[in-house]
Design an enzyme around this catalytic site. Structure first.
Site, short mmCIF file in Angstrom:
data_model
loop_
_atom_site.label_atom_id
_atom_site.label_comp_id
_atom_site.label_asym_id
_atom_site.label_seq_id
_atom_site.Cartn_x
_atom_site.Cartn_y
_atom_site.Cartn_z
N GLY A 98 1.58 -1.23 -0.02
CA GLY A 98 -0.34 0.25 -0.05
C GLY A 98 0.80 1.47 -0.09
O GLY A 98 1.72 1.30 -0.22
N SER A 99 0.43 2.32 0.49
CA SER A 99 0.90 3.87 0.69
C SER A 99 2.51 4.16 1.35
O SER A 99 2.83 4.87 1.36
CB SER A 99 0.26 4.90 1.30
N THR A 100 2.58 2.52 1.59
CA THR A 100 4.06 2.51 2.84
C THR A 100 5.64 2.55 1.56
O THR A 100 6.22 2.44 2.10
CB THR A 100 4.41 1.82 3.66
#
Length: 624
Positions: A323-325
């Site tokens: 994801g956005s990590t």
């Protein structure tokens, strides 16, 4: 003169009896000759060998299995120990009627069920005078019952052994692993092992088997006709295995696992300066003590059939879209390639039209005009879609792999997964299809084909924290002897150095700082009152098209929640990666509060340790 009636006169045998007396005398002579001959054979010519056989029946060699080494945490507290165990052993050579003996024995054992003769383990490699364990770790009342009914159960003894003892409640179970009896396949790999020996099957117990095993010994004992021990005639002492000190902190591990209570997921806590793993939790867990006593078939089936897979170490085996990590790597790559500057701004209206479709931002109304630092803090998807177009899939893959993604990190635990970092060559080789530009937009925000483990994402956070050094994560600190003197020490190992300019590191750190501490940041629930935390939230879709549906979906289709962090921002010490499976909500709502608790516990324990050390130094100074 008359003769007295008491006087006896000898009489001669009739002539007809002579031949019969000769035959009888001959038979007696032959029988006596055979007896003398047999006595000569037994006592003189064969006496030596028979005497040796007699001694061997009376004397036995009893092997003493090696005692396994103890495993400690980084503070010297015991994590895995040995404790006495009373085992019921059947010696086939001393059991005239094995079936009857087993039936009689079942009365005195817990449960009272008759033994199935075929269920008693057998091995053609064992001599008949070596015992077979039929019941392990019996309670004291059972021991008394078996010992007091020896005449009813010939060939059955109670022997004192050792049992591996693990922390309660499955603490560190996935990392420590467990032991079990060596199987025939393992015997071919380890010829010095014998049936009945314990061997590491999983985790640290398996990976450090040669260190922990030790060296077996033996006793020469004298037994009576029923096989009961009379006395010991000689002994070769067994030697315990070496001790192993882990990097794990037991207190932090307990608190980390408590933070995951009631959830499915994983947390990894790393020292950013060395790659030492301070805590590694995976939930749900299992009890390794069940394996130490000998797991039953129904227990094993229950573990295997559990849909939540408690035996899987999610920290190193779970592969999830990050994801956005993943955006922190993309930000560093774009700055290093000079595709954007800190002041480059893109407008986010809530989506980006591309290839006949609209790639949506997680924020329906959009973020407006944002620069890179704001895009990290607010996790603006549209900004990173723009970066993805400029970077291209091959550059994305190159930088992701520099940070340790796409292959196992070599943590020295079995079954570590490597995740997947796709590029155009990978897709051509695996799927026999070209790479499409629209796929890059999914990858740049940590979706699509890309996957990573919680351990890998903890390394990503640590690499940004320390300025670009990728340390190999490790769990062993040193090997020690019985006196706790160091035999071997494990130094930090640098896997790679990501060549990042200081200004790149600074900007990415500031963006991650604002994730937690800015009013518009997505990770405000990770904020600590006295420690400046930097982090990055992430929400990874299990299936496409489910954004915003949250817990309305069946559990298996709900989004995963991510949060990675390091602290303190100005002088980083520790990095954390937290993954909550099928949370149905974003990382800022679910994973960030869990990571916050872990970080708070870490700094509380660190300060407590520092105070204790200061008090010890003060007392030492006063003593002098």
């Amino acid at each position: 003169m008359l003769e007295s009636p008491n006087v006896l006169h000898p009489r001669e045998a009739p002539p007809s009896c002579g031949p019969r007396l000769g035959v009888i005398a001959l038979l007696i002579l032959v029988a006596f000759s055979v007896l003398v001959s047999r006595l000569w054979s037994l006592q003189v010519s064969g006496g030596g060998s028979l005497r040796e056989l007699s001694e061997n029946n009376r004397l036995r060699l009893k092997r003493t299995p090696p005692l396994r080494g103890i495993v400690y945490d980084r503070q010297g507290r015991v994590l895995i120990d040995n404790r006495p165990s009373f085992d019921v052993v059947l010696v086939p050579e001393d059991t005239p009627d094995e079936k009857a003996t087993l039936q009689a024995l079942s009365v005195y054992l817990p449960g009272g069920s008759p033994f199935d003769r075929e269920a008693v383990p057998r091995s053609s490699r064992r001599p008949s005078y070596e015992g077979t364990v039929v019941a392990r770790d019996i309670p004291w009342p059972t021991l008394v019952a078996v010992e007091s009914h020896q005449l009813d159960i010939p060939g059955v003894n109670v022997e004192v052994g050792t049992k591996r003892q693990y922390p309660a409640d499955g603490l560190v179970a996935h990392l420590l692993g467990y032991v079990g009896e060596v199987n025939p396949q393992e015997l071919t790999l380890f010829p010095s092992y014998r049936m009945g020996d314990l061997i590491g099957k999983f985790g640290v117990e398996k990976k450090w088997e040669s260190t922990l095993r030790g060296q077996g010994g033996g006793q020469q004992i004298e037994v009576d006709a029923t096989g009961k021990r009379l006395r010991m005639l000689g002994e070769v002492e067994a030697h315990a295995g070496q001790g192993l000190v882990l990097t794990i902190d037991q207190d932090l591990q307990q608190k980390t696992e408590a933070a995951l209570e009631g959830k499915e997921g994983a947390i990894v806590v790393l020292d950013v300066r060395s790659g030492e793993i301070l805590a590694m939790a995976s939930r749900p867990t299992f009890d390794p003590n069940v394996f130490a006593r000998g797991i039953k078939t129904d227990e094993w089936r229950h573990l295997i059939a559990d849909p939540l897979h408690p035996l899987r170490n999610r920290a190193i085996q779970g592969q999830y879209p990050p994801g956005s990590t993943f955006k922190v790597i993309m930000a560093a790559a774009a700055l290093e390639k000079e595709l954007v500057t800190p002041s480059t701004r893109f407008f986010c209206p809530g989506g980006l039209p591309f290839g006949g479709r609209v790639f949506r931002c997680w924020k329906k109304g959009g973020h407006g005009s944002v620069n890179l630092q704001q895009a990290i803090a607010q996790s603006c998807d549209v900004y990173f879609y723009q970066l993805g177009q400029r970077l291209g899939i091959n550059t994305i893959a190159d930088y992701a792999r520099r940070f340790g993604l796409g292959k196992p990190l070599g943590i020295a635990l079995d079954h570590e997964a490597g995740g997947l970092i796709p590029d155009s060559a990978w897709k051509k080789q695996v799927l026999n299809a070209p790479w499409y530009a629209g796929e890059t937009l999914s990858v740049v925000i940590g979706q699509g084909y890309v996957t990573a483990t919680p351990l890998q994402m903890a390394v990503v956070a640590a690499t940004i924290a320390n300025g670009g050094t990728v340390y190999r994560p490790h769990i062993a600190k040193r090997v020690i002897d019985d006196a706790r003197q160091t035999i071997r020490e494990y130094a930090p190992e640098v896997m790679n150095t990501v060549d990042l300019k200081p200004e790149t590191v600074q900007l990415v750190r500031e963006g991650m700082r604002d994730v937690v501490n800015a009013s518009t940041g997505t990770g405000k629930k990770a904020r600590l009152p006295d420690i400046l935390v930097a982090g990055k939230t992430g929400t990874s879709q299990v299936i496409a098209g489910t954004r915003g549906k949250g817990k309305l979906l069946p559990r298996q289709y709900r989004d995963h929640a991510w949060f990675i962090a390091f602290a303190p921002v100005d002088a980083p010490e520790v990095a954390v990666a937290c993954l909550i499976e099928h949370a149905g909500e974003g990382g800022g709502a679910v994973a960030a509060p869990v990571a916050r608790q872990v970080l708070a516990d870490y700094f509380a324990l660190t300060r407590k340790e520092a105070r204790n050390n200061a008090e010890v130094r003060s007392e030492t100074d006063l003593a002098f």
